[in-house]
Design a protein around this motif. Structure first.
Motif, short mmCIF file in Angstrom:
data_model
loop_
_atom_site.label_atom_id
_atom_site.label_comp_id
_atom_site.label_asym_id
_atom_site.label_seq_id
_atom_site.Cartn_x
_atom_site.Cartn_y
_atom_site.Cartn_z
N ARG A 34 -4.93 4.84 6.70
CA ARG A 34 -4.84 3.67 5.83
C ARG A 34 -6.17 3.38 5.17
NH1 ARG A 34 -2.57 -1.03 9.44
NH2 ARG A 34 -2.93 0.49 11.05
N LEU A 35 -6.09 2.89 3.94
CA LEU A 35 -7.28 2.45 3.22
C LEU A 35 -6.96 1.09 2.62
CD1 LEU A 35 -10.12 3.05 2.07
CD2 LEU A 35 -8.98 4.07 0.11
N ASN A 36 -7.61 0.04 3.12
CA ASN A 36 -7.39 -1.32 2.65
C ASN A 36 -8.69 -1.86 2.09
OD1 ASN A 36 -4.69 -1.41 3.47
ND2 ASN A 36 -5.28 -1.98 5.57
N LEU A 37 -8.76 -1.92 0.77
CA LEU A 37 -9.89 -2.54 0.10
C LEU A 37 -9.39 -3.77 -0.64
CD1 LEU A 37 -11.57 0.69 -1.34
CD2 LEU A 37 -12.24 -0.60 0.68
N LEU A 38 -10.27 -4.46 -1.31
CA LEU A 38 -9.86 -5.67 -2.02
C LEU A 38 -8.82 -5.37 -3.10
CD1 LEU A 38 -13.35 -7.37 -2.44
CD2 LEU A 38 -11.54 -7.99 -0.85
N PHE A 39 -8.95 -4.28 -3.78
CA PHE A 39 -8.07 -3.99 -4.89
C PHE A 39 -7.16 -2.79 -4.64
CE2 PHE A 39 -12.25 -2.19 -5.41
CZ PHE A 39 -12.00 -0.86 -5.67
N VAL A 40 -7.31 -2.09 -3.51
CA VAL A 40 -6.50 -0.91 -3.21
C VAL A 40 -5.96 -1.01 -1.79
CG1 VAL A 40 -6.49 1.58 -2.91
CG2 VAL A 40 -7.81 0.56 -4.75
N ASN A 41 -4.65 -0.87 -1.67
CA ASN A 41 -4.01 -0.76 -0.36
C ASN A 41 -3.23 0.53 -0.37
OD1 ASN A 41 -4.91 -3.21 0.66
ND2 ASN A 41 -3.28 -4.35 -0.36
N TRP A 42 -3.71 1.52 0.43
CA TRP A 42 -3.08 2.83 0.43
C TRP A 42 -2.85 3.27 1.86
CZ3 TRP A 42 -4.90 7.60 2.23
CH2 TRP A 42 -4.14 8.71 1.84
N GLU A 43 -1.70 3.91 2.10
CA GLU A 43 -1.39 4.44 3.42
C GLU A 43 -0.69 5.78 3.25
OE1 GLU A 43 0.99 3.24 7.50
OE2 GLU A 43 0.61 1.73 6.00
N SER A 44 -1.15 6.79 4.02
CA SER A 44 -0.55 8.12 3.93
C SER A 44 0.70 8.18 4.80
CB SER A 44 -1.55 9.17 4.39
OG SER A 44 -1.72 9.10 5.77
N THR A 45 1.46 9.20 4.55
CA THR A 45 2.61 9.43 5.43
C THR A 45 2.11 9.93 6.77
OG1 THR A 45 2.87 11.66 4.59
CG2 THR A 45 4.15 9.95 3.50
N PRO A 46 2.76 9.58 7.84
CA PRO A 46 2.29 10.00 9.17
C PRO A 46 2.45 11.50 9.37
CG PRO A 46 3.89 8.22 9.37
CD PRO A 46 3.86 8.62 7.94
N TYR A 47 1.38 12.12 9.91
CA TYR A 47 1.38 13.54 10.25
C TYR A 47 1.00 13.68 11.71
CZ TYR A 47 1.38 14.55 5.24
OH TYR A 47 1.72 14.61 3.93
N PRO A 48 1.40 14.79 12.35
CA PRO A 48 0.97 15.00 13.74
C PRO A 48 -0.56 15.06 13.82
CG PRO A 48 2.71 16.55 13.16
CD PRO A 48 2.31 15.84 11.90
N THR A 49 -1.10 14.59 14.90
CA THR A 49 -2.54 14.49 15.08
C THR A 49 -3.21 15.86 14.98
OG1 THR A 49 -2.17 12.61 16.54
CG2 THR A 49 -4.35 13.62 16.60
N TYR A 50 -2.61 16.90 15.51
CA TYR A 50 -3.23 18.22 15.45
C TYR A 50 -3.36 18.71 14.01
CZ TYR A 50 1.46 20.30 15.12
OH TYR A 50 2.72 20.64 14.74
N LEU A 51 -2.42 18.35 13.13
CA LEU A 51 -2.54 18.73 11.73
C LEU A 51 -3.70 18.00 11.04
CD1 LEU A 51 1.14 19.04 10.44
CD2 LEU A 51 -0.54 20.84 10.81
N VAL A 52 -3.89 16.73 11.40
CA VAL A 52 -5.01 15.97 10.84
C VAL A 52 -6.34 16.56 11.31
CG1 VAL A 52 -6.12 13.70 10.77
CG2 VAL A 52 -3.63 13.87 10.63
#
Length: 152
Positions: A34-52
């Motif tokens: 997740r990325l939450n800034l004042l002007f941007v709220n973005w969240e990626s789709t969940p992936y398995p931890t080993y892929l990240v």
């Protein structure tokens, strides 16, 4: 030395694979970024931890490779410039070595050499040496500094 490096890298890769296989259940837990800034709220789709983890590893590997390639190109350009400069200096030295030995001698520490000239054909024997050379033979050896200056 290269064999040791290959063995160490192979061992690290093997241990990493064994770690992931033995811990596949906890590493399969979905992970979202997740990325939450004042002007941007973005969240990626969940992936398995080993892929990240693998993605982060390969992104870091790619970044380090690009930095290494850039450094290699810079050093290669620097080496080429130094080789070119060395060749120019060798040519200059060769041309200076081939100059004829005529005219007044350029010797530091001698006085009033304006009336004497020296060329390669002169001074066939020691008795025929110009006075300026005799002064050099009588002068103290060294680089023109007195011995008391060297004592500290």
């Amino acid at each position: 030395m290269g064999y040791i490096k290959v063995i160490v890298i192979s061992a690290v890769v093997a241990l990493s694979i064994i770690f992931m296989i033995q811990n596949i259940t906890p590493l399969s837990h979905p992970l979202g970024i997740r990325l939450n800034l004042l002007f941007v709220n973005w969240e990626s789709t969940p992936y398995p931890t080993y892929l990240v983890i693998l993605l982060a590893f390969f992104v870091g590997l790619l970044a380090a490779s690009l930095v290494g390639i850039n450094e290699r190109w810079r050093l290669r350009r620097q080496v080429k410039a130094q080789v070119k400069k060395t060749e120019e200096l060798r040519k200059e030295l060769s041309s200076l070595r081939n100059l004829p030995v005529t005219g007044e001698p350029m010797v530091a520490g001698t006085t009033d050499l304006s009336n004497e000239t020296f060329s390669a054909g002169e001074a066939a024997s020691e008795g025929d040496a110009p006075a300026s050379l005799e002064m050099l033979e009588d002068a103290p050896q060294g680089n023109g500094q007195s011995a008391d200056k060297d004592k500290r």
